[in-house]
Design a protein around this motif. Sequence first.
Motif, PDB file in Angstrom:
ATOM      1  N   ALA A  21       0.867  -1.151  -0.030  1.00 52.44           N
ATOM      2  CA  ALA A  21      -0.066  -0.196  -0.144  1.00 52.44           C
ATOM      3  C   ALA A  21       0.849   1.167  -0.057  1.00 52.44           C
ATOM      4  O   ALA A  21       0.385   2.337  -0.545  1.00 52.44           O
ATOM      5  CB  ALA A  21      -1.006  -0.099   1.095  1.00 52.44           C
ATOM      6  N   ARG A  22       2.094   1.146   0.563  1.00 50.31           N
ATOM      7  CA  ARG A  22       2.963   2.235   0.621  1.00 50.31           C
ATOM      8  C   ARG A  22       4.139   2.302  -0.372  1.00 50.31           C
ATOM      9  O   ARG A  22       4.798   3.275  -0.527  1.00 50.31           O
ATOM     10  CB  ARG A  22       3.732   2.311   1.918  1.00 50.31           C
ATOM     11  CG  ARG A  22       2.664   2.608   3.161  1.00 50.31           C
ATOM     12  CD  ARG A  22       3.309   2.822   4.402  1.00 50.31           C
ATOM     13  NE  ARG A  22       3.798   1.654   4.897  1.00 50.31           N
ATOM     14  CZ  ARG A  22       3.699   0.580   5.306  1.00 50.31           C
ATOM     15  NH1 ARG A  22       2.278   0.366   5.652  1.00 50.31           N
ATOM     16  NH2 ARG A  22       4.397  -0.166   5.660  1.00 50.31           N
ATOM     17  N   GLN A  23       4.416   1.124  -1.068  1.00 47.11           N
ATOM     18  CA  GLN A  23       5.466   0.843  -1.766  1.00 47.11           C
ATOM     19  C   GLN A  23       5.118   0.184  -3.099  1.00 47.11           C
ATOM     20  O   GLN A  23       4.737  -0.869  -3.295  1.00 47.11           O
ATOM     21  CB  GLN A  23       6.450  -0.237  -1.193  1.00 47.11           C
ATOM     22  CG  GLN A  23       7.228   0.203   0.278  1.00 47.11           C
ATOM     23  CD  GLN A  23       8.032  -0.882   0.888  1.00 47.11           C
ATOM     24  OE1 GLN A  23       8.767  -1.336   0.121  1.00 47.11           O
ATOM     25  NE2 GLN A  23       7.839  -1.066   2.046  1.00 47.11           N
ATOM     26  N   PRO A  24       4.912   1.086  -3.990  1.00 48.24           N
ATOM     27  CA  PRO A  24       4.299   0.830  -5.462  1.00 48.24           C
ATOM     28  C   PRO A  24       5.307  -0.281  -6.036  1.00 48.24           C
ATOM     29  O   PRO A  24       4.417  -1.375  -6.786  1.00 48.24           O
ATOM     30  CB  PRO A  24       4.623   2.080  -6.165  1.00 48.24           C
ATOM     31  CG  PRO A  24       4.776   3.266  -5.429  1.00 48.24           C
ATOM     32  CD  PRO A  24       5.412   2.382  -4.081  1.00 48.24           C
ATOM     33  N   CYS A  25       6.596  -0.573  -5.980  1.00 50.45           N
ATOM     34  CA  CYS A  25       7.396  -1.666  -6.435  1.00 50.45           C
ATOM     35  C   CYS A  25       6.784  -3.227  -6.222  1.00 50.45           C
ATOM     36  O   CYS A  25       6.858  -4.213  -6.748  1.00 50.45           O
ATOM     37  CB  CYS A  25       8.744  -1.535  -6.060  1.00 50.45           C
ATOM     38  SG  CYS A  25       9.141  -1.699  -4.397  1.00 50.45           S
ATOM     39  N   LEU A  26       6.201  -3.199  -4.657  1.00 55.40           N
ATOM     40  CA  LEU A  26       5.622  -4.437  -4.418  1.00 55.40           C
ATOM     41  C   LEU A  26       4.308  -4.843  -4.985  1.00 55.40           C
ATOM     42  O   LEU A  26       3.839  -5.959  -4.667  1.00 55.40           O
ATOM     43  CB  LEU A  26       5.535  -4.531  -2.831  1.00 55.40           C
ATOM     44  CG  LEU A  26       6.845  -4.096  -2.055  1.00 55.40           C
ATOM     45  CD1 LEU A  26       6.447  -4.139  -0.629  1.00 55.40           C
ATOM     46  CD2 LEU A  26       7.598  -5.522  -2.289  1.00 55.40           C
ATOM     47  N   ARG A  27       3.434  -4.113  -5.682  1.00 58.87           N
ATOM     48  CA  ARG A  27       2.292  -3.994  -6.252  1.00 58.87           C
ATOM     49  C   ARG A  27       2.301  -5.189  -7.214  1.00 58.87           C
ATOM     50  O   ARG A  27       1.074  -5.541  -7.648  1.00 58.87           O
ATOM     51  CB  ARG A  27       1.524  -2.887  -6.497  1.00 58.87           C
ATOM     52  CG  ARG A  27       1.429  -1.899  -5.420  1.00 58.87           C
ATOM     53  CD  ARG A  27       1.044  -0.496  -5.675  1.00 58.87           C
ATOM     54  NE  ARG A  27       1.013   0.305  -4.431  1.00 58.87           N
ATOM     55  CZ  ARG A  27       0.833   1.593  -4.517  1.00 58.87           C
ATOM     56  NH1 ARG A  27       0.610   2.576  -5.679  1.00 58.87           N
ATOM     57  NH2 ARG A  27       1.148   2.384  -3.429  1.00 58.87           N
ATOM     58  N   ALA A  28       3.389  -5.284  -7.984  1.00 60.38           N
ATOM     59  CA  ALA A  28       3.450  -6.462  -8.993  1.00 60.38           C
ATOM     60  C   ALA A  28       3.663  -7.767  -8.618  1.00 60.38           C
ATOM     61  O   ALA A  28       3.590  -8.712  -9.136  1.00 60.38           O
ATOM     62  CB  ALA A  28       4.519  -5.966  -9.751  1.00 60.38           C
ATOM     63  N   SER A  29       3.580  -8.053  -7.109  1.00 59.46           N
ATOM     64  CA  SER A  29       3.565  -9.218  -6.626  1.00 59.46           C
ATOM     65  C   SER A  29       2.474 -10.037  -7.049  1.00 59.46           C
ATOM     66  O   SER A  29       1.338  -9.402  -7.448  1.00 59.46           O
ATOM     67  CB  SER A  29       3.538  -9.218  -5.078  1.00 59.46           C
ATOM     68  OG  SER A  29       4.618  -8.312  -4.648  1.00 59.46           O
ATOM     69  N   GLU A  30       2.621 -11.226  -7.357  1.00 56.63           N
ATOM     70  CA  GLU A  30       1.460 -12.145  -7.710  1.00 56.63           C
ATOM     71  C   GLU A  30       1.241 -13.483  -6.414  1.00 56.63           C
ATOM     72  O   GLU A  30       2.286 -13.818  -6.052  1.00 56.63           O
ATOM     73  CB  GLU A  30       1.870 -12.965  -9.069  1.00 56.63           C
ATOM     74  CG  GLU A  30       1.859 -11.901 -10.072  1.00 56.63           C
ATOM     75  CD  GLU A  30       1.939 -12.630 -11.345  1.00 56.63           C
ATOM     76  OE1 GLU A  30       1.588 -13.578 -11.658  1.00 56.63           O
ATOM     77  OE2 GLU A  30       1.932 -11.896 -12.414  1.00 56.63           O
ATOM     78  N   LEU A  31       0.273 -13.721  -6.539  1.00 57.72           N
ATOM     79  CA  LEU A  31      -0.341 -14.548  -5.190  1.00 57.72           C
ATOM     80  C   LEU A  31      -0.431 -15.977  -6.009  1.00 57.72           C
ATOM     81  O   LEU A  31      -1.356 -16.142  -6.861  1.00 57.72           O
ATOM     82  CB  LEU A  31      -1.409 -14.149  -4.575  1.00 57.72           C
ATOM     83  CG  LEU A  31      -1.766 -14.480  -3.092  1.00 57.72           C
ATOM     84  CD1 LEU A  31      -0.546 -14.183  -2.347  1.00 57.72           C
ATOM     85  CD2 LEU A  31      -2.848 -13.751  -2.611  1.00 57.72           C
ATOM     86  N   TYR A  32      -0.037 -17.136  -5.187  1.00 59.34           N
ATOM     87  CA  TYR A  32      -0.426 -18.454  -5.581  1.00 59.34           C
ATOM     88  C   TYR A  32      -1.130 -19.211  -4.403  1.00 59.34           C
ATOM     89  O   TYR A  32      -0.494 -19.281  -3.461  1.00 59.34           O
ATOM     90  CB  TYR A  32       0.782 -19.162  -6.124  1.00 59.34           C
ATOM     91  CG  TYR A  32       1.384 -18.736  -7.417  1.00 59.34           C
ATOM     92  CD1 TYR A  32       1.021 -19.440  -8.477  1.00 59.34           C
ATOM     93  CD2 TYR A  32       2.177 -17.579  -7.432  1.00 59.34           C
ATOM     94  CE1 TYR A  32       1.506 -18.913  -9.659  1.00 59.34           C
ATOM     95  CE2 TYR A  32       2.501 -17.062  -8.482  1.00 59.34           C
ATOM     96  CZ  TYR A  32       2.398 -17.777  -9.778  1.00 59.34           C
ATOM     97  OH  TYR A  32       2.836 -17.232 -11.154  1.00 59.34           O
TER      98      TYR A  32
END
Length: 242
Positions: A37-48
Amino acid sequence: MNLADIKKLHQKKYRQSLGHYLVEGEHLVLELQKAAARQPCLRASELYVTGAYEHWQSPFKTHLINDRQMAQLADTRTPPGILAVVPMPDSPPGPEPGEKAIYLHEAQDPGNLGTILRTLAWFGGFRCLLSPGSVDPYNPKVVRASMGALFHVPLETEVTLVSLTGRYQSLACLDLNGHSLTSEAFSEHDCYLFGNEARGVPRDALAQLQAAPYTIHGRGQIDSLNLASAVNMCTYELMRGE
């Protein structure tokens, strides 16, 4: 990223070449979502996720896989049923006013590094610098031991000892014959050096860096502390003095 590539992320060379690492379990995924929510670079993470987590609420792109596939991807002996593939950060944010640096020279133990990151995240206001030859902070064991602190501490790798004098005006280290940790001067430094679990920081390097020596006084019969314990005591003392 296909499942075969995700499985390779258990190895450092593939984490580096593919630019991603793994996060496993509910708690770590929740911490990742908070940090994203505070670090845009982490928003490309994908969940399995397996069927048990099919309805997990997440801002990330989510893939449903079966239990057998999860067992192949997970690093833990008992797969948690939920993991995330997280992009490596491009670079840490710049220093905040009043921030202090904790420099770890060739720290080898994943549990120690994870514990140190938890301490730095708890207190806040610290940056973690890792020398060449240190354990990979994106090693699954470090990630688990950090309990999500990895997402909240500015972290730099491959930082050489010789580069410190160009970045910090005042350095400090631990030494059995140093000044007391409780002295007022201890909190006046910018960067604090901690050595390898067995060898410490080379003495010739400390002399060249002109690092001020301090000691944690003890009354027992042994002559060394666990690395994470030493960092914990020092950071507590720094925060206590504020």
